[in-house]
Design a protein around this motif. Structure first.
Motif, mmCIF file in Angstrom:
data_model
loop_
_atom_site.group_PDB
_atom_site.id
_atom_site.type_symbol
_atom_site.label_atom_id
_atom_site.label_comp_id
_atom_site.label_asym_id
_atom_site.label_seq_id
_atom_site.Cartn_x
_atom_site.Cartn_y
_atom_site.Cartn_z
ATOM 1 N N MET A 1 25.530 26.716 31.475
ATOM 2 C CA MET A 1 26.403 26.412 32.964
ATOM 3 C C MET A 1 25.511 26.332 33.520
ATOM 4 S SD MET A 1 30.456 27.526 35.031
ATOM 5 C CE MET A 1 30.761 27.053 33.300
ATOM 6 N N PRO A 2 25.540 25.141 34.587
ATOM 7 C CA PRO A 2 24.262 24.462 35.129
ATOM 8 C C PRO A 2 24.393 25.568 36.199
ATOM 9 C CG PRO A 2 25.424 22.721 34.429
ATOM 10 C CD PRO A 2 26.359 23.693 34.039
ATOM 11 N N ALA A 3 23.000 25.655 37.054
ATOM 12 C CA ALA A 3 22.746 27.105 37.881
ATOM 13 C C ALA A 3 23.449 26.863 39.651
ATOM 14 C CB ALA A 3 21.346 26.947 38.163
ATOM 15 N N SER A 4 23.944 25.569 39.263
ATOM 16 C CA SER A 4 24.726 24.473 40.662
ATOM 17 C C SER A 4 25.852 25.179 40.603
ATOM 18 C CB SER A 4 23.936 23.181 41.226
ATOM 19 O OG SER A 4 24.317 22.819 39.901
ATOM 20 N N THR A 5 26.257 25.414 39.624
ATOM 21 C CA THR A 5 27.900 25.570 39.543
ATOM 22 C C THR A 5 28.193 26.960 40.380
ATOM 23 O OG1 THR A 5 28.036 25.179 37.077
ATOM 24 C CG2 THR A 5 29.441 26.052 38.303
ATOM 25 N N PHE A 6 29.449 26.155 40.923
ATOM 26 C CA PHE A 6 29.717 27.152 42.208
ATOM 27 C C PHE A 6 31.487 26.633 42.310
ATOM 28 C CE2 PHE A 6 30.931 27.985 46.410
ATOM 29 C CZ PHE A 6 30.262 29.570 47.127
ATOM 30 N N ASP A 7 32.257 27.783 42.377
ATOM 31 C CA ASP A 7 33.501 27.974 42.388
ATOM 32 C C ASP A 7 33.823 29.247 43.225
ATOM 33 O OD1 ASP A 7 36.447 28.587 42.096
ATOM 34 O OD2 ASP A 7 36.589 27.707 39.921
ATOM 35 N N ILE A 8 34.154 28.732 44.660
ATOM 36 C CA ILE A 8 34.153 29.799 45.249
ATOM 37 C C ILE A 8 35.756 30.554 45.336
ATOM 38 C CG2 ILE A 8 36.337 28.602 46.928
ATOM 39 C CD1 ILE A 8 34.321 30.787 48.606
ATOM 40 N N ARG A 9 36.418 30.687 44.272
ATOM 41 C CA ARG A 9 37.507 31.316 43.687
ATOM 42 C C ARG A 9 36.615 32.203 42.758
ATOM 43 N NH1 ARG A 9 40.949 26.693 40.987
ATOM 44 N NH2 ARG A 9 39.451 26.200 40.124
ATOM 45 N N ASN A 10 36.202 32.341 41.867
ATOM 46 C CA ASN A 10 34.997 33.098 41.257
ATOM 47 C C ASN A 10 34.692 34.144 42.115
ATOM 48 O OD1 ASN A 10 34.747 33.966 38.774
ATOM 49 N ND2 ASN A 10 32.764 33.530 38.530
ATOM 50 N N SER A 11 33.930 34.013 43.182
ATOM 51 C CA SER A 11 33.121 34.740 44.641
ATOM 52 C C SER A 11 34.324 35.442 44.756
ATOM 53 C CB SER A 11 32.719 33.368 45.728
ATOM 54 O OG SER A 11 31.293 32.976 45.000
ATOM 55 N N ARG A 13 36.575 36.601 43.784
ATOM 56 C CA ARG A 13 37.895 37.408 42.797
ATOM 57 C C ARG A 13 36.395 38.590 42.221
ATOM 58 N NH1 ARG A 13 35.740 38.559 37.233
ATOM 59 N NH2 ARG A 13 34.360 36.356 37.284
ATOM 60 N N ILE A 14 34.629 38.066 42.567
ATOM 61 C CA ILE A 14 33.590 39.177 42.211
ATOM 62 C C ILE A 14 34.234 39.827 43.627
ATOM 63 C CG2 ILE A 14 31.410 39.638 42.411
ATOM 64 C CD1 ILE A 14 30.627 36.869 40.549
ATOM 65 N N ALA A 15 34.050 39.182 45.167
ATOM 66 C CA ALA A 15 34.438 40.626 46.009
ATOM 67 C C ALA A 15 35.506 41.370 45.930
ATOM 68 C CB ALA A 15 33.763 39.228 47.278
ATOM 69 N N GLY A 16 36.652 40.776 45.117
ATOM 70 C CA GLY A 16 37.981 41.533 44.836
ATOM 71 C C GLY A 16 37.570 42.447 44.381
ATOM 72 N N ALA A 17 37.004 41.729 43.284
ATOM 73 C CA ALA A 17 36.157 43.584 41.898
ATOM 74 C C ALA A 17 35.843 44.784 42.703
ATOM 75 C CB ALA A 17 36.306 42.652 40.798
ATOM 76 N N PHE A 18 34.703 43.696 43.122
ATOM 77 C CA PHE A 18 33.725 45.195 43.978
ATOM 78 C C PHE A 18 34.254 45.765 45.009
ATOM 79 C CE2 PHE A 18 31.102 45.946 48.392
ATOM 80 C CZ PHE A 18 30.536 46.901 47.218
ATOM 81 N N ILE A 19 35.201 45.451 45.884
ATOM 82 C CA ILE A 19 36.259 46.192 47.199
ATOM 83 C C ILE A 19 36.919 47.235 45.982
ATOM 84 C CG2 ILE A 19 38.145 45.447 48.179
ATOM 85 C CD1 ILE A 19 36.671 43.183 49.268
ATOM 86 N N ALA A 20 37.628 46.696 45.229
ATOM 87 C CA ALA A 20 38.052 47.844 44.147
ATOM 88 C C ALA A 20 37.768 49.049 43.401
ATOM 89 C CB ALA A 20 38.875 46.739 43.058
ATOM 90 N N TRP A 21 36.295 48.944 43.364
ATOM 91 C CA TRP A 21 35.792 50.392 43.055
ATOM 92 C C TRP A 21 35.210 50.750 44.492
ATOM 93 C CZ3 TRP A 21 34.175 53.738 39.691
ATOM 94 C CH2 TRP A 21 32.854 55.004 39.877
ATOM 95 N N VAL A 22 34.943 50.785 45.654
ATOM 96 C CA VAL A 22 34.612 51.552 46.150
ATOM 97 C C VAL A 22 35.638 52.064 47.264
ATOM 98 C CG1 VAL A 22 33.362 50.905 49.231
ATOM 99 C CG2 VAL A 22 32.832 49.615 46.944
ATOM 100 N N ILE A 23 36.829 51.537 46.926
ATOM 101 C CA ILE A 23 38.193 51.657 47.996
ATOM 102 C C ILE A 23 39.180 52.286 47.459
ATOM 103 C CG2 ILE A 23 40.383 50.788 49.059
ATOM 104 C CD1 ILE A 23 38.238 50.277 50.594
ATOM 105 N N GLY A 24 38.506 53.996 46.834
ATOM 106 C CA GLY A 24 39.069 54.992 46.288
ATOM 107 C C GLY A 24 40.037 55.868 47.136
#
Length: 363
Positions: A1-11, A13-24
């Motif tokens: 996939m091209p390096a320029s690919t950007f989907d705000i929804r995926n970003s 999702r990544i932020a939400g998954a990161f938060i899910a660990w920290v918010i224990g």
């Protein structure tokens, strides 16, 4: 996939998954903000400022490393950052750390279900353990889909309680210094700077393999960078708000097992029940990541062997969770932070060294 690919929804999702660990459970209950930030009084804001940089940097560095090694199945960040010998030590140390942390969180779930809904603690712990095992057996991608939606819910709830408490008690800001003596006994470290570093280590050492795997799920570095920065910034914003709310209620919140519950009930009694659900979601999000981080390492016995190992871990977690967890957060969390300090230093050094090499090699 091209390096320029950007989907705000995926970003997101990544932020939400990161938060899910920290918010224990430690975060959702307010224990981490009390011990690592608010216990230092106004100096706690210095710790918040340090970790604004620390969280943004570490989130991106670990996820970027995973992205850059996405073609390497079973990539292990510990030997990569720390070398073979120290990396091997950390590989086993992190498994032991997570195995010991999971029962504490599950015990917290059992205690919460009993306190608010009178569900017998053994049954409550069994339900949470069963959910963790089921989430792991669904696979990593399904797990991310579940917990990435939980993290933002907990953040919104915590911010609402924090902002409500600040609005109600803003007039007590001038009294914060008088609360410092009540808060000081709960400090996680000798000074506020070390406390900030320990909290950084606590949040990036245990889930380091999870964060590198999370980077693999990004389609481009732009998506990864946006997701890492968004997740880290939102977490630090929540830390700042909750720290302020606890500081404004220093005398009453000091020493409580669940400071945020006190704040919620102070705003409205019904918020207590709502908070109990939020706390359970926070425990599930962190524990499910721990379950994956432990069990995904066992591949030598094939799929059936991995499932059997996961069941064994779940049984161990349940049995140990039947014991009272009391004030274990005060002992375990700083200890894990100290254990991960060298790993954090290795991550920073490896990236700093790599950047220097690139600059020197350029004509």
């Amino acid at each position: 996939m091209p390096a320029s690919t950007f989907d705000i929804r995926n970003s997101i999702r990544i932020a939400g998954a990161f938060i899910a660990w920290v918010i224990g459970s430690g975060f959702a209950t307010g224990q981490e903000m009390l011990r690592f930030y608010a216990s230092f009084g106004l100096y706690g804001y210095g710790a918040v400022a340090v970790n604004l940089i620390g969280f943004l940097g570490m989130a991106y560095l670990l996820m970027r490393t995973g992205f850059e090694h996405k073609k390497e199945p079973g990539f292990n960040p510990f030997p990569f950052f720390c070398g073979q010998r120290l990396g091997l030590v950390y590989t086993w140390l992190i498994i032991a750390t997570l195995i010991l942390l999971m029962p504490v969180l599950v015990a917290g779930a059992g205690a919460t279900l009993y306190e608010y809904y009178r569900v017998p603690q053994p049954l409550g712990s069994a339900v949470m353990t069963g959910l963790l095992l089921a989430a792991y057996l669904m696979g990593f991608e399904r797990l991310i889909q579940i917990i990435s939606s939980i993290g933002p819910v907990i953040i919104v709830f915590s911010l609402a309680i924090g902002c409500g408490a600040i609005a109600a008690d803003y007039g007590q800001f001038s009294q914060i210094e008088s609360y410092e003596s009540a808060l000081a006994p709960y400090q996680a470290a000798p000074n506020w700077f070390l406390s900030a570093v320990l909290h950084l280590s606590l949040n990036f050492f245990p889930p380091s393999m999870y964060f590198t795997r999370l980077g693999v799920s990004a389609a481009s570095k732009q998506e990864l960078r946006a997701g890492a920065f968004l997740g880290a910034f939102v977490v630090i914003l929540c830390i700042a708000v909750m720290t302020t709310a606890i500081l404004l209620n220093g005398n009453d919140a000091a020493g409580l097992d669940i400071p945020v519950l006190y704040l919620a009930q102070k705003l409205h009694p019904l918020l207590g029940a709502a908070f109990s659900i939020t706390l359970l979601l926070g425990i599930f999000s962190s524990s499910s990541v721990m379950m994956w981080s432990i069990c995904s390492r066992v591949t030598c016995w094939g799929k059936q062997g991995n499932v059997a190992f996961a069941v064994a871990v779940a049984l161990f977690t349940y049995v140990v969770s039947l014991f009272s967890f009391g004030r274990l957060v005060a002992v375990l969390y700083p200890a894990i932070g100290y254990a991960g300090l060298l790993f954090i230093a290795c991550v920073v050094y490896k990236n700093f060294k790599g950047k220097l090499q690139v600059e020197f090699e350029q004509p």
